[in-house]
Design an enzyme around this catalytic site. Structure first.
Site, PDB file in Angstrom:
ATOM      1  N   CYS A   2      -6.910   8.109  15.765  1.00 57.85           N
ATOM      2  CA  CYS A   2      -8.104   7.482  16.003  1.00 57.85           C
ATOM      3  C   CYS A   2      -9.023   8.456  15.601  1.00 57.85           C
ATOM      4  O   CYS A   2      -8.757   9.944  15.019  1.00 57.85           O
ATOM      5  CB  CYS A   2      -8.021   7.251  17.851  1.00 57.85           C
ATOM      6  SG  CYS A   2      -6.547   7.101  18.608  1.00 57.85           S
ATOM      7  N   ARG A  27     -10.682   5.014  10.570  1.00 57.72           N
ATOM      8  CA  ARG A  27      -9.789   5.923  11.536  1.00 57.72           C
ATOM      9  C   ARG A  27      -8.636   4.991  12.514  1.00 57.72           C
ATOM     10  O   ARG A  27      -7.995   5.179  12.862  1.00 57.72           O
ATOM     11  CB  ARG A  27      -9.681   7.401  12.216  1.00 57.72           C
ATOM     12  CG  ARG A  27     -10.265   7.988  11.087  1.00 57.72           C
ATOM     13  CD  ARG A  27     -10.775   9.511  12.086  1.00 57.72           C
ATOM     14  NE  ARG A  27      -9.466   9.998  12.054  1.00 57.72           N
ATOM     15  CZ  ARG A  27      -9.026  11.053  11.389  1.00 57.72           C
ATOM     16  NH1 ARG A  27      -9.327  11.490  10.370  1.00 57.72           N
ATOM     17  NH2 ARG A  27      -7.511  11.598  11.743  1.00 57.72           N
ATOM     18  N   TRP A  74      -7.086   3.947  17.350  1.00 61.47           N
ATOM     19  CA  TRP A  74      -5.973   2.894  17.038  1.00 61.47           C
ATOM     20  C   TRP A  74      -4.722   2.547  17.826  1.00 61.47           C
ATOM     21  O   TRP A  74      -3.986   3.924  17.810  1.00 61.47           O
ATOM     22  CB  TRP A  74      -5.206   3.798  15.647  1.00 61.47           C
ATOM     23  CG  TRP A  74      -4.545   2.650  14.229  1.00 61.47           C
ATOM     24  CD1 TRP A  74      -5.492   1.418  13.757  1.00 61.47           C
ATOM     25  CD2 TRP A  74      -3.145   2.925  14.800  1.00 61.47           C
ATOM     26  NE1 TRP A  74      -4.245   1.690  13.473  1.00 61.47           N
ATOM     27  CE2 TRP A  74      -2.811   1.357  13.266  1.00 61.47           C
ATOM     28  CE3 TRP A  74      -2.293   3.523  15.258  1.00 61.47           C
ATOM     29  CZ2 TRP A  74      -1.473   1.594  13.226  1.00 61.47           C
ATOM     30  CZ3 TRP A  74      -0.829   3.235  15.241  1.00 61.47           C
ATOM     31  CH2 TRP A  74      -0.421   2.005  14.043  1.00 61.47           C
ATOM     32  N   ASN A 100      -6.167  12.613  19.916  1.00 60.92           N
ATOM     33  CA  ASN A 100      -5.703  11.859  18.798  1.00 60.92           C
ATOM     34  C   ASN A 100      -4.642  11.772  19.058  1.00 60.92           C
ATOM     35  O   ASN A 100      -3.960  12.998  18.662  1.00 60.92           O
ATOM     36  CB  ASN A 100      -6.794  11.926  17.849  1.00 60.92           C
ATOM     37  CG  ASN A 100      -6.219  11.088  16.579  1.00 60.92           C
ATOM     38  OD1 ASN A 100      -4.637  10.474  16.094  1.00 60.92           O
ATOM     39  ND2 ASN A 100      -6.429  11.854  15.052  1.00 60.92           N
ATOM     40  N   GLY A 101      -3.345  11.259  18.473  1.00 60.65           N
ATOM     41  CA  GLY A 101      -1.941  11.917  18.414  1.00 60.65           C
ATOM     42  C   GLY A 101      -1.217  11.093  19.442  1.00 60.65           C
ATOM     43  O   GLY A 101      -1.675   9.954  20.423  1.00 60.65           O
ATOM     44  N   GLU A 483       1.466  -0.935  -6.229  1.00 62.50           N
ATOM     45  CA  GLU A 483       0.698  -0.894  -6.238  1.00 62.50           C
ATOM     46  C   GLU A 483       0.147  -2.321  -5.569  1.00 62.50           C
ATOM     47  O   GLU A 483      -0.905  -2.662  -4.645  1.00 62.50           O
ATOM     48  CB  GLU A 483      -0.200   0.103  -6.756  1.00 62.50           C
ATOM     49  CG  GLU A 483      -1.613   0.685  -6.285  1.00 62.50           C
ATOM     50  CD  GLU A 483      -1.323   1.593  -4.610  1.00 62.50           C
ATOM     51  OE1 GLU A 483      -2.823   1.446  -4.458  1.00 62.50           O
ATOM     52  OE2 GLU A 483      -0.650   1.590  -4.701  1.00 62.50           O
ATOM     53  N   LYS A 487      -1.602  -3.307  -2.060  1.00 61.11           N
ATOM     54  CA  LYS A 487      -2.641  -3.630  -2.270  1.00 61.11           C
ATOM     55  C   LYS A 487      -3.386  -4.691  -1.668  1.00 61.11           C
ATOM     56  O   LYS A 487      -4.367  -5.462  -0.614  1.00 61.11           O
ATOM     57  CB  LYS A 487      -3.989  -3.740  -3.688  1.00 61.11           C
ATOM     58  CG  LYS A 487      -3.574  -2.396  -4.069  1.00 61.11           C
ATOM     59  CD  LYS A 487      -5.061  -1.051  -2.692  1.00 61.11           C
ATOM     60  CE  LYS A 487      -4.658  -0.243  -2.203  1.00 61.11           C
ATOM     61  NZ  LYS A 487      -3.585   0.720  -1.408  1.00 61.11           N
ATOM     62  N   GLU A 490      -2.525  -5.237   2.329  1.00 60.39           N
ATOM     63  CA  GLU A 490      -3.064  -4.812   2.990  1.00 60.39           C
ATOM     64  C   GLU A 490      -4.320  -5.092   3.580  1.00 60.39           C
ATOM     65  O   GLU A 490      -4.859  -4.663   4.695  1.00 60.39           O
ATOM     66  CB  GLU A 490      -3.197  -2.947   3.715  1.00 60.39           C
ATOM     67  CG  GLU A 490      -3.629  -2.431   1.738  1.00 60.39           C
ATOM     68  CD  GLU A 490      -3.348  -0.951   1.841  1.00 60.39           C
ATOM     69  OE1 GLU A 490      -3.237  -0.412   0.530  1.00 60.39           O
ATOM     70  OE2 GLU A 490      -3.515  -0.705   2.800  1.00 60.39           O
ATOM     71  N   HIS A 506      17.919 -10.394  -9.613  1.00 64.92           N
ATOM     72  CA  HIS A 506      18.842  -9.902  -8.998  1.00 64.92           C
ATOM     73  C   HIS A 506      18.648 -10.597  -7.582  1.00 64.92           C
ATOM     74  O   HIS A 506      19.269  -9.745  -6.679  1.00 64.92           O
ATOM     75  CB  HIS A 506      19.286  -8.327  -9.319  1.00 64.92           C
ATOM     76  CG  HIS A 506      19.597  -8.548 -10.875  1.00 64.92           C
ATOM     77  ND1 HIS A 506      20.603  -8.447 -11.211  1.00 64.92           N
ATOM     78  CD2 HIS A 506      18.760  -7.589 -11.169  1.00 64.92           C
ATOM     79  CE1 HIS A 506      20.721  -7.483 -12.532  1.00 64.92           C
ATOM     80  NE2 HIS A 506      19.817  -7.207 -12.640  1.00 64.92           N
ATOM     81  N   LYS A 605      -6.959   4.394   8.222  1.00 63.61           N
ATOM     82  CA  LYS A 605      -7.022   5.486   7.074  1.00 63.61           C
ATOM     83  C   LYS A 605      -6.243   6.177   6.772  1.00 63.61           C
ATOM     84  O   LYS A 605      -5.300   6.698   5.916  1.00 63.61           O
ATOM     85  CB  LYS A 605      -8.765   6.143   6.422  1.00 63.61           C
ATOM     86  CG  LYS A 605      -8.691   7.050   5.560  1.00 63.61           C
ATOM     87  CD  LYS A 605      -8.667   5.738   3.763  1.00 63.61           C
ATOM     88  CE  LYS A 605      -8.884   6.507   2.961  1.00 63.61           C
ATOM     89  NZ  LYS A 605      -8.384   5.694   1.704  1.00 63.61           N
TER      90      LYS A 605
HETATM   91  C1  AGP Z   1      -2.912   2.992   1.252  1.00 65.73           C
HETATM   92  O1  AGP Z   1      -4.012   1.300   1.041  1.00 65.73           O
HETATM   93  C2  AGP Z   1      -3.297   2.765   2.444  1.00 65.73           C
HETATM   94  N1  AGP Z   1      -3.885   3.768   2.581  1.00 65.73           N
HETATM   95  C3  AGP Z   1      -1.795   3.574   3.407  1.00 65.73           C
HETATM   96  O2  AGP Z   1      -0.810   3.233   2.723  1.00 65.73           O
HETATM   97  C4  AGP Z   1      -1.983   5.504   2.492  1.00 65.73           C
HETATM   98  O3  AGP Z   1      -1.906   5.356   0.836  1.00 65.73           O
HETATM   99  C5  AGP Z   1      -0.429   6.311   3.071  1.00 65.73           C
HETATM  100  O4  AGP Z   1      -1.245   6.493   4.203  1.00 65.73           O
HETATM  101  C6  AGP Z   1      -0.880   8.256   2.608  1.00 65.73           C
HETATM  102  O5  AGP Z   1      -1.959   8.103   2.632  1.00 65.73           O
HETATM  103  P1  AGP Z   1      -2.691   9.152   2.471  1.00 65.73           P
HETATM  104  O6  AGP Z   1      -2.244   9.657   0.893  1.00 65.73           O
HETATM  105  O7  AGP Z   1      -3.732  10.283   2.661  1.00 65.73           O
HETATM  106  O8  AGP Z   1      -1.561  10.406   2.822  1.00 65.73           O
END
Ligand code: AGP
Length: 610
Positions: A2, A27, A74, A100-101, A483, A487, A490, A506, A605
């Site tokens: 959050c 966040r 969140w 937050n937590g 990667e 992308k 997500e 496989h 994020k």
């Molecule tokens: C990537 O686009 C995502 N936001 C997520 O996988 C991110 O890479 C992951 O949460 C790790 O975050 P960080 O690099 O801040 O540790």
């Protein structure tokens, strides 16, 4: 995950809280709320959904107060709703808390409080804290001590803030596991989950560490441990300007951050390449180079996109520095019984520097005596402060939830570390200088790729209604396939898988038919011919193929449906170029599907809970 913010001073806190929450919305954006305490006011206003909903609600009621806290959520416990939104309060609505937590022992605490006659309105773990603090407030008649006593009963993580009508001259803030920063102003003070929400007001900040609690007045603050020991806190100056955290005229932060990569890549290597000596210079590793070179093993621990960067790092470090490397999902690494020795070096890669699993794996490795290095973007973040040494990637603030420029800058820093270690081992001056020359040519090459943005947008049009995607690559391009798939997943919510191209036979090959688009990362390297055979195998099963190829490749085009060209560079740096068309493809597919690219559903994020 959050976002929390708070203000105490002489100004009306409402617009400051709302603007702060907007800057923290990446966040979490399930629901939002503020609470204010003042001569006329003592209440919370909460809404479901984005901060803009809260803004409408708050501004429709003429609220003004000098003390307030705000939260954007969140959800972890209890679905997104007004009832579950923060701030939570005591029954009398005189004490308000934002958090937050995760409070892991909340159900035990809840049952104890129910036995004390407390009743609950929400499904959240945080509401338990509001009542627990209220319980101690009745006993101690002092807010700071009440919060401290309550937190001594809590198991779990928190970055939190509390305000109380009975003590309207302070905010109590505390941290354990989740980030919390105090912003020092002139006759006003702020708190927030990260500096992005403060930088418009002040560049003077204080980082709270785990187990610390602070009492913040408008003109001073003091901090203690939750065991009541006084602590002196250092004030840091944050070197960041407001423009860096705005969209700069782009429709989305993600597109802005993709387009910034020529600069962010340059900034990641600025002043770190010594061409004459054919080596890199990393101030943050000074004094540790020899220990790293002698490492028995290098372990890389990370999550998500940072984990993919770690995989590319593994290829680089093993090929050029000849040190065995293992790449670990931090969330698994922290709970299985990893063999970690003092002779090991463990590298923790994290853009935010706050990812809970990566931070916890760092604490684990540190306990075992390994040398712990951080590769982070956020200056002053927990992983950066907790590591023995490390390297900032200097990509600038990354607001878009889908990581883009941080990934390419992480690869640049891994290349710099590789060059440093390799030159301290067997890599020759000429080879070192060649790598430097190639690194220095990256920003221009990235600019060239970004010129194909319109072409990639057209290709996205052709694939936007597909329901599944397969991404395939070999060698250095295998992590790029992972990667690219991440992308797309997500931000467009299309199911996509990345695989080593040879693995296709496989199993995944069973998925291939005319409805399955396959993205090949097929730049020229030692396994190029093998990739061609894999392309033939997909073609034979009528799969639709989009291939990322080098500029001078005039062969693959005949085999596939679409090609996107990228300049050639040395294998270890090719992922920095090959990934960019995949970032743009995912971006345009998501935009064409009308999705919120910067705040994709269910994501945030910085993942500060496990
Ligand atoms: C990537 O686009 C995502 N936001 C997520 O996988 C991110 O890479 C992951 O949460 C790790 O975050 P960080 O690099 O801040 O540790």
């Amino acid at each position: 995950m959050c976002g929390i913010v708070g203000y105490i001073g002489d100004k009306n806190c409402v617009p400051i809280l709302i603007e702060g929450l907007k800057r923290l919305e990446y966040r979490g954006y399930d629901s939002a709320g503020i609470a204010v305490v003042g001569r006329e006011e003592c209440r919370a206003i909460k809404t479901k959904g984005k901060v803009s909903e809260l803004e409408k609600n708050v501004y429709s009621q003429n609220i003004s107060a000098n003390l307030g806290i705000g939260h954007t959520r969140w959800a972890t416990h209890g679905e997104p709703s007004v009832t579950n939104a923060h701030p939570h309060s005591n029954k009398e609505q005189t004490l308000f808390i934002i958090h937050n937590g995760i409070i892991e022992n909340y159900s035990t605490l809840k049952n104890n409080l129910i036995n004390e006659g407390y009743t609950f309105v929400s499904e959240t773990d945080t509401e338990v804290l509001a009542h627990l603090i209220d319980y101690y407030l009745k006993l101690k008649n002092n807010l700071f001590q009440a919060v401290r006593y309550a937190l001594n009963e809590v198991e779990g993580t928190y970055g939190l803030a509390v305000i109380y009508k009975g003590e309207p001259d302070k905010i109590i803030a505390a941290r354990k596991g989740s980030p919390l920063v105090i912003g020092i102003g002139k006759n006003e003070n702020f708190i927030a989950s990260d500096v992005n929400a403060l930088i418009v007001h002040t560049s003077q900040v204080v980082y709270l560490e785990d187990g610390e609690i602070a009492e913040i007045y408008k003109d001073h603050f003091h901090a203690k441990t939750i065991h009541d020991e006084e602590i002196i806190k250092e004030i840091h100056k944050v070197d960041m300007n407001v423009d860096e955290i705005t969209k700069g005229g782009y429709p989305h932060y993600m597109l802005k951050e993709i387009m910034e990569q020529p600069d962010s890549i340059f900034n990641s290597m600025r002043g770190r390449l010594l061409f004459e000596e054919g080596i890199s210079k990393l101030g943050g590793l000074q004094g540790y180079e020899d220990r790293i070179v002698r490492s028995q093993r290098i372990i890389i621990s990370a999550c998500g996109t940072s984990w993919h960067a770690g995989l590319v790092g593994e290829y680089m470090l093993e090929e050029y520095a000849g040190i065995p490397v293992e790449v670990e999902y931090a969330s698994e690494f922290r709970y299985r019984h990893p063999i970690i020795r003092p002779e090991d070096t463990v590298i923790f890669i994290s853009q935010s520097g706050e990812t809970a699993d990566t931070l916890a794996s760092l604490k684990e490795a540190k306990k075992k005596g390994a040398l712990c290095l951080g590769i982070c973007n956020v200056v002053g973040s927990s992983i950066a402060r907790e590591s023995n040494a490390g390297v900032y990637i200097h990509a600038g603030p990354e607001i878009g939830v889908a990581s883009t420029k941080a990934f390419t800058s992480q690869l640049v820093v891994l290349s710099l570390i590789t060059l440093l270690l390799a030159r301290k081992k067997n890599l020759s001056l000429i080879e070192g200088q060649n790598i430097i020359r190639e690194m220095q040519s990256l920003p221009e090459k990235v600019k060239k790729i970004l010129e194909s943005n319109d072409q990639i947008e057209k290709i996205a049009e052709e694939y936007m209604s597909c329901r599944n995607f397969l991404y395939l690559g070999r060698g250095y391009n295998f992590p790029v396939a992972l990667e690219g798939a991440l992308k797309l997943k997500e931000i467009s919510y299309i199911h996509a898988e990345g695989y080593p191209a040879a693995e296709m036979k496989h199993g995944p090959i069973a998925l291939i038919d005319e409805n399955m688009p396959v993205v090949f990362i097929a730049t020229k390297d030692a396994v190029y011919d093998k990739v061609i055979s894999n392309i033939e195998e997909v073609k034979a099963r009528k799969g639709r193929i989009l291939a990322i190829v080098n500029e001078d490749d005039d062969y693959i085009e005949k085999l596939v449906d679409h090609v996107i060209r990228v300049p050639k560079t040395i294998n270890m740096l090719q992922p920095i170029l090959s990934v960019i068309p995949l970032q743009l493809l995912a971006y345009h597919v998501a935009v064409k599907r009308g999705l919120n690219v910067d705040q994709p559903r269910n994501l945030a994020k910085s993942v500060t809970v496990e």
